[in-house]
Design an enzyme around this catalytic site. Structure first.
Site, PDB file in Angstrom:
ATOM      1  N   SER A  61       1.363  -0.846  -0.180  1.00  0.00           N
ATOM      2  CA  SER A  61       0.048   0.056   0.198  1.00  0.00           C
ATOM      3  C   SER A  61       1.107   1.061   0.015  1.00  0.00           C
ATOM      4  O   SER A  61       1.455   1.501  -0.814  1.00  0.00           O
ATOM      5  CB  SER A  61      -0.961  -0.014   1.286  1.00  0.00           C
ATOM      6  OG  SER A  61      -1.526   0.831   0.561  1.00  0.00           O
ATOM      7  N   HIS A 105      -7.895  -4.905  -2.249  1.00  0.00           N
ATOM      8  CA  HIS A 105      -6.583  -4.521  -1.280  1.00  0.00           C
ATOM      9  C   HIS A 105      -6.169  -5.192   0.064  1.00  0.00           C
ATOM     10  O   HIS A 105      -5.181  -4.935   0.505  1.00  0.00           O
ATOM     11  CB  HIS A 105      -6.512  -2.948  -0.862  1.00  0.00           C
ATOM     12  CG  HIS A 105      -5.934  -2.143  -0.685  1.00  0.00           C
ATOM     13  ND1 HIS A 105      -4.676  -1.641  -1.651  1.00  0.00           N
ATOM     14  CD2 HIS A 105      -4.977  -1.532   0.326  1.00  0.00           C
ATOM     15  CE1 HIS A 105      -3.718  -1.093  -0.886  1.00  0.00           C
ATOM     16  NE2 HIS A 105      -4.379  -0.387   0.483  1.00  0.00           N
TER      17      HIS A 105
END
Length: 163
Positions: free
Chosen positions: A23, A137
């Protein structure tokens, strides 16, 4: 600076440095590779590599005006986004890199990851790209266990190759 302190205190072997992150840390890993040649290999997971693309692709797009002061079509902001995007330094990346992304990642999207991969591949750089089907994610935190294990094993094997 943290790495410099770690090395200065003798905690790290400077001949075998590796870096990995996901991320925002995936973004940082790749940005670092465009400016630093100390690492033997690197792993970037679900990162943002082009902030202009992130504005249009990711569901966290509000970070662009929130952190960079405007929108990609505004000249001053466009200049900042280009300067702060890892893709702007792709020609400097020579460190072997493995990139992971989830096919259904709505937070950061896959487009800039594929752009980074293709750019490095075209330049003949050592790069691999893994796009996990159905993954979001959250792949390394709460994703499919088999995909999480696959990602860990691929990273380990990749780092071993460049040890």
């Amino acid at each position: 600076q943290a790495l410099q302190k770690t090395v200065a205190q003798g905690w790290a072997d400077t001949s075998r440095l590796f870096v990995s992150g996901g991320s925002y840390a995936g973004y940082l890993v790749t940005y670092t590779l465009g400016h630093d040649k100390r690492f033997r290999a690197a792993c970037s997971q679900r990162g943002v590599y082009d902030l202009n693309t992130f504005f249009g692709e990711g569901n966290a797009w509000r970070l662009v005006p929130g952190y960079f002061g405007g929108y990609p079509w505004e000249p001053a902001t466009k200049q900042v986004l280009d300067r702060e995007s890892p893709i702007s330094y792709v020609q400097n990346i020579t460190t072997p890199l493995i990139i992971f992304h989830g096919e259904n990642d709505l937070r950061t999207g896959v487009i800039s990851g594929e752009q980074l991969y293709k750019s490095l591949k075209v330049m003949g750089r050592p790069v691999e790209y893994v796009r996990h089907p159905g993954a979001t994610h959250e792949i390394t935190r709460s994703g499919n266990n088999r995909q999480r294990l696959d990602q860990m094993l691929r990273t380990w094997e990749f780092f071993e190759r460049f040890r």
